[in-house]
Scaffold this motif. Structure first.
Motif, PDB file in Angstrom:
ATOM      1  N   THR A   1     -80.690 -26.917  13.571  1.00  0.00           N
ATOM      2  CA  THR A   1     -79.595 -26.010  13.917  1.00  0.00           C
ATOM      3  C   THR A   1     -79.114 -25.234  12.703  1.00  0.00           C
ATOM      4  O   THR A   1     -78.335 -25.742  11.898  1.00  0.00           O
ATOM      5  N   ASP A   2     -79.593 -23.985  12.593  1.00  0.00           N
ATOM      6  CA  ASP A   2     -79.093 -23.119  11.531  1.00  0.00           C
ATOM      7  C   ASP A   2     -77.816 -22.423  12.015  1.00  0.00           C
ATOM      8  O   ASP A   2     -77.318 -22.698  13.115  1.00  0.00           O
ATOM      9  N   ASP A   3     -77.276 -21.513  11.183  1.00  0.00           N
ATOM     10  CA  ASP A   3     -76.014 -20.845  11.533  1.00  0.00           C
ATOM     11  C   ASP A   3     -76.092 -20.141  12.881  1.00  0.00           C
ATOM     12  O   ASP A   3     -75.203 -20.291  13.720  1.00  0.00           O
ATOM     13  N   GLU A   4     -77.161 -19.367  13.086  1.00  0.00           N
ATOM     14  CA  GLU A   4     -77.280 -18.589  14.317  1.00  0.00           C
ATOM     15  C   GLU A   4     -77.461 -19.497  15.531  1.00  0.00           C
ATOM     16  O   GLU A   4     -76.865 -19.273  16.583  1.00  0.00           O
ATOM     17  N   THR A   5     -78.274 -20.536  15.370  1.00  0.00           N
ATOM     18  CA  THR A   5     -78.489 -21.480  16.475  1.00  0.00           C
ATOM     19  C   THR A   5     -77.192 -22.201  16.826  1.00  0.00           C
ATOM     20  O   THR A   5     -76.894 -22.442  18.000  1.00  0.00           O
TER      21      THR A   5
ATOM     22  N   GLY B   1     -57.956 -31.174  19.475  1.00  0.00           N
ATOM     23  CA  GLY B   1     -57.138 -32.346  19.173  1.00  0.00           C
ATOM     24  C   GLY B   1     -57.778 -33.268  18.157  1.00  0.00           C
ATOM     25  O   GLY B   1     -57.414 -34.449  18.074  1.00  0.00           O
ATOM     26  N   GLY B   2     -58.755 -32.766  17.390  1.00  0.00           N
ATOM     27  CA  GLY B   2     -59.435 -33.634  16.421  1.00  0.00           C
ATOM     28  C   GLY B   2     -60.219 -34.746  17.091  1.00  0.00           C
ATOM     29  O   GLY B   2     -60.360 -35.842  16.528  1.00  0.00           O
ATOM     30  N   LEU B   3     -60.753 -34.478  18.298  1.00  0.00           N
ATOM     31  CA  LEU B   3     -61.416 -35.536  19.065  1.00  0.00           C
ATOM     32  C   LEU B   3     -62.607 -36.130  18.317  1.00  0.00           C
ATOM     33  O   LEU B   3     -62.724 -37.349  18.196  1.00  0.00           O
ATOM     34  N   LEU B   4     -63.506 -35.278  17.797  1.00  0.00           N
ATOM     35  CA  LEU B   4     -64.714 -35.777  17.134  1.00  0.00           C
ATOM     36  C   LEU B   4     -64.820 -35.221  15.712  1.00  0.00           C
ATOM     37  O   LEU B   4     -64.909 -34.002  15.521  1.00  0.00           O
ATOM     38  N   THR B   5     -64.796 -36.110  14.742  1.00  0.00           N
ATOM     39  CA  THR B   5     -65.035 -35.734  13.353  1.00  0.00           C
ATOM     40  C   THR B   5     -66.451 -36.176  12.990  1.00  0.00           C
ATOM     41  O   THR B   5     -66.884 -37.277  13.357  1.00  0.00           O
ATOM     42  N   VAL B   6     -67.168 -35.310  12.263  1.00  0.00           N
ATOM     43  CA  VAL B   6     -68.572 -35.601  11.983  1.00  0.00           C
ATOM     44  C   VAL B   6     -68.883 -35.412  10.503  1.00  0.00           C
ATOM     45  O   VAL B   6     -68.087 -34.852   9.740  1.00  0.00           O
ATOM     46  N   GLU B   7     -70.067 -35.887  10.114  1.00  0.00           N
ATOM     47  CA  GLU B   7     -70.669 -35.528   8.841  1.00  0.00           C
ATOM     48  C   GLU B   7     -72.110 -35.110   9.138  1.00  0.00           C
ATOM     49  O   GLU B   7     -72.635 -35.382  10.227  1.00  0.00           O
ATOM     50  N   LYS B   8     -72.735 -34.442   8.200  1.00  0.00           N
ATOM     51  CA  LYS B   8     -74.097 -33.950   8.418  1.00  0.00           C
ATOM     52  C   LYS B   8     -75.046 -35.113   8.675  1.00  0.00           C
ATOM     53  O   LYS B   8     -75.021 -36.126   7.978  1.00  0.00           O
ATOM     54  N   LYS B   9     -75.883 -34.958   9.712  1.00  0.00           N
ATOM     55  CA  LYS B   9     -76.842 -35.991  10.071  1.00  0.00           C
ATOM     56  C   LYS B   9     -78.208 -35.628   9.481  1.00  0.00           C
ATOM     57  O   LYS B   9     -78.662 -34.486   9.601  1.00  0.00           O
TER      58      LYS B   9
ATOM     59  N   GLU C   1     -84.458 -35.672   6.019  1.00  0.00           N
ATOM     60  CA  GLU C   1     -84.598 -34.219   6.188  1.00  0.00           C
ATOM     61  C   GLU C   1     -83.288 -33.595   6.670  1.00  0.00           C
ATOM     62  O   GLU C   1     -82.649 -34.104   7.600  1.00  0.00           O
ATOM     63  N   ASP C   2     -82.901 -32.495   6.037  1.00  0.00           N
ATOM     64  CA  ASP C   2     -81.715 -31.733   6.434  1.00  0.00           C
ATOM     65  C   ASP C   2     -82.090 -30.871   7.634  1.00  0.00           C
ATOM     66  O   ASP C   2     -82.963 -29.996   7.533  1.00  0.00           O
ATOM     67  N   ILE C   3     -81.461 -31.114   8.783  1.00  0.00           N
ATOM     68  CA  ILE C   3     -81.799 -30.348   9.993  1.00  0.00           C
ATOM     69  C   ILE C   3     -80.665 -29.387  10.380  1.00  0.00           C
ATOM     70  O   ILE C   3     -80.572 -28.932  11.516  1.00  0.00           O
ATOM     71  N   GLY C   4     -79.799 -29.094   9.408  1.00  0.00           N
ATOM     72  CA  GLY C   4     -78.780 -28.072   9.639  1.00  0.00           C
ATOM     73  C   GLY C   4     -77.486 -28.640  10.188  1.00  0.00           C
ATOM     74  O   GLY C   4     -77.061 -29.739   9.823  1.00  0.00           O
ATOM     75  N   TYR C   5     -76.883 -27.882  11.083  1.00  0.00           N
ATOM     76  CA  TYR C   5     -75.554 -28.230  11.596  1.00  0.00           C
ATOM     77  C   TYR C   5     -75.647 -29.204  12.775  1.00  0.00           C
ATOM     78  O   TYR C   5     -75.263 -28.894  13.900  1.00  0.00           O
ATOM     79  N   VAL C   6     -76.181 -30.372  12.482  1.00  0.00           N
ATOM     80  CA  VAL C   6     -76.241 -31.464  13.451  1.00  0.00           C
ATOM     81  C   VAL C   6     -75.367 -32.582  12.908  1.00  0.00           C
ATOM     82  O   VAL C   6     -75.553 -33.031  11.777  1.00  0.00           O
ATOM     83  N   GLY C   7     -74.398 -33.020  13.704  1.00  0.00           N
ATOM     84  CA  GLY C   7     -73.388 -33.941  13.207  1.00  0.00           C
ATOM     85  C   GLY C   7     -73.559 -35.382  13.644  1.00  0.00           C
ATOM     86  O   GLY C   7     -73.988 -35.656  14.768  1.00  0.00           O
ATOM     87  N   GLU C   8     -73.230 -36.275  12.742  1.00  0.00           N
ATOM     88  CA  GLU C   8     -73.121 -37.715  13.036  1.00  0.00           C
ATOM     89  C   GLU C   8     -71.640 -38.004  13.193  1.00  0.00           C
ATOM     90  O   GLU C   8     -70.841 -37.700  12.291  1.00  0.00           O
ATOM     91  N   VAL C   9     -71.235 -38.586  14.315  1.00  0.00           N
ATOM     92  CA  VAL C   9     -69.816 -38.858  14.552  1.00  0.00           C
ATOM     93  C   VAL C   9     -69.335 -39.935  13.592  1.00  0.00           C
ATOM     94  O   VAL C   9     -69.897 -41.027  13.511  1.00  0.00           O
ATOM     95  N   THR C  10     -68.278 -39.616  12.857  1.00  0.00           N
ATOM     96  CA  THR C  10     -67.705 -40.580  11.912  1.00  0.00           C
ATOM     97  C   THR C  10     -66.334 -41.089  12.362  1.00  0.00           C
ATOM     98  O   THR C  10     -65.889 -42.140  11.924  1.00  0.00           O
ATOM     99  N   ALA C  11     -65.651 -40.316  13.215  1.00  0.00           N
ATOM    100  CA  ALA C  11     -64.328 -40.739  13.697  1.00  0.00           C
ATOM    101  C   ALA C  11     -64.052 -40.091  15.043  1.00  0.00           C
ATOM    102  O   ALA C  11     -64.482 -38.967  15.314  1.00  0.00           O
ATOM    103  N   VAL C  12     -63.333 -40.831  15.882  1.00  0.00           N
ATOM    104  CA  VAL C  12     -62.926 -40.327  17.196  1.00  0.00           C
ATOM    105  C   VAL C  12     -61.425 -40.525  17.333  1.00  0.00           C
ATOM    106  O   VAL C  12     -60.920 -41.628  17.102  1.00  0.00           O
TER     107      VAL C  12
END
Length: 303
Positions: free
Chosen positions: A99-103, A137-145, A150-161
């Motif tokens: 997931t790049d910026d445009e995707t 409401g700050g439902l899902l906070t993530v960090e880069k997955k 390998e860096d696959i772009g803007y794909v998030g790992e949920v760190t807080a709910v």
């Protein structure tokens, strides 16, 4: 006269069958009244109009008989279609979309469109629904997955709910419908695997049930042997299957999510074939069900 009598008898049998179905459902309605159930919705059930209508009817019925459903939806096929429209090629690593910026921009727009179409369908059936994303409401906070480093772009790992927005909506009798998009600590937007989002939300909301609508019948010990279907197993038995190498492909991360949810307090996780009409109702309200149920190691109840 004899023909009329036979017609009446057949009609009476049909009415009695309906009554038996309702009676069979009663203990389940009582057991799960006012309990939260998270439904992860995607795959073929989302791309087929008739199946989509059936799923929404199922969830609406759950709401009307006293459940507190939360829908977490995907939209991968639709995202790929729109990515193709702008001349890009969808690329996946480990089952996750690069997931790049445009995707990311396309994905968020498509998920928002899907989200509001589901809201519309629920409201057409007379139930109040509110569509949100993990940003609200700050439902899902993530960090880069990363996948295998390998860096696959803007794909998030949920760190807080933070489930407060969900609790507020449920308290006001709304049905929340959640798009799997979240923010990192620097407020950058990330796409989230819908299975991961549903699992994280179910754990944080103390859901009684988590149901995955998939494109397979459920869990098999051997995917090539239809007689090896597993209708119920404990979290430890599921872990044993993973450790022994029986589970692979797309089911591996899904089963890991199931085990994690059970061990975080979710009472039961269901893996269902979303291609079967009314699969949710058949699994939740009947004695035998149709999919695979994963239960806690301690559970011994018949429900």
């Amino acid at each position: 006269m004899g023909e009329n009598r036979n017609m009446r008898e057949n009609e009476m049998k049909q009415v009695l069958q309906k009554a038996e179905v309702l009676i069979e459902a009663l203990p389940y309605i009582q057991k799960y009244n006012r309990k939260i159930i998270v439904i992860k919705y995607g795959g073929s059930a989302m791309s087929n109009a008739q199946l989509q209508e059936n799923v929404i009817k199922d969830v609406t019925l759950l709401k009307l008989v006293g459940f507190k459903p939360i829908i977490v939806h995907g939209g991968g096929k639709e995202i790929s279609r729109w990515v193709g429209k702008v001349g890009k090629e969808a690329r996946f690593v480990g089952g996750l979309r690069v997931t790049d910026d445009e995707t990311m921009e396309i994905a968020e727009m498509v998920l928002s469109k899907v989200n509001k179409s589901l809201v519309t369908m629920v409201q057409e059936l007379g139930v109040k629904a509110v569509g949100i994303s993990g940003k609200d409401g700050g439902l899902l906070t993530v960090e880069k997955k990363y996948v295998g480093g390998e860096d696959i772009g803007y794909v998030g790992e949920v760190t807080a709910v933070n489930p407060k927005i969900l609790f507020d909506l449920l308290e006001k009798d709304f049905l929340p419908i959640v798009a799997p998009v979240g923010l990192d600590e620097n407020f950058r937007t990330y796409n989230i695997n819908a299975d991961d989002a549903a699992c994280a939300i179910a754990k944080a909301a103390n859901a009684e049930k988590l149901a995955f609508l998939t494109d397979i019948e459920g869990l098999y010990r051997d995917i090539n042997d239809k007689s090896s279907f597993i209708s119920r197993l404990t979290a430890q038995q599921a872990q044993n299957l993973l450790d022994e190498g029986f589970i692979g492909g797309g089911m591996l991360p899904k089963l890991n999510n199931c085990i994690s949810a059970i061990r975080s307090g979710v009472n039961r996780v269901h893996i269902l074939d979303g291609r079967i009409a009314h699969c949710l109702l058949l699994e939740i309200f009947t004695d035998h069900g149709i999919g695979t149920a994963i239960i806690s190691d301690e559970e011994r109840e018949p429900l």
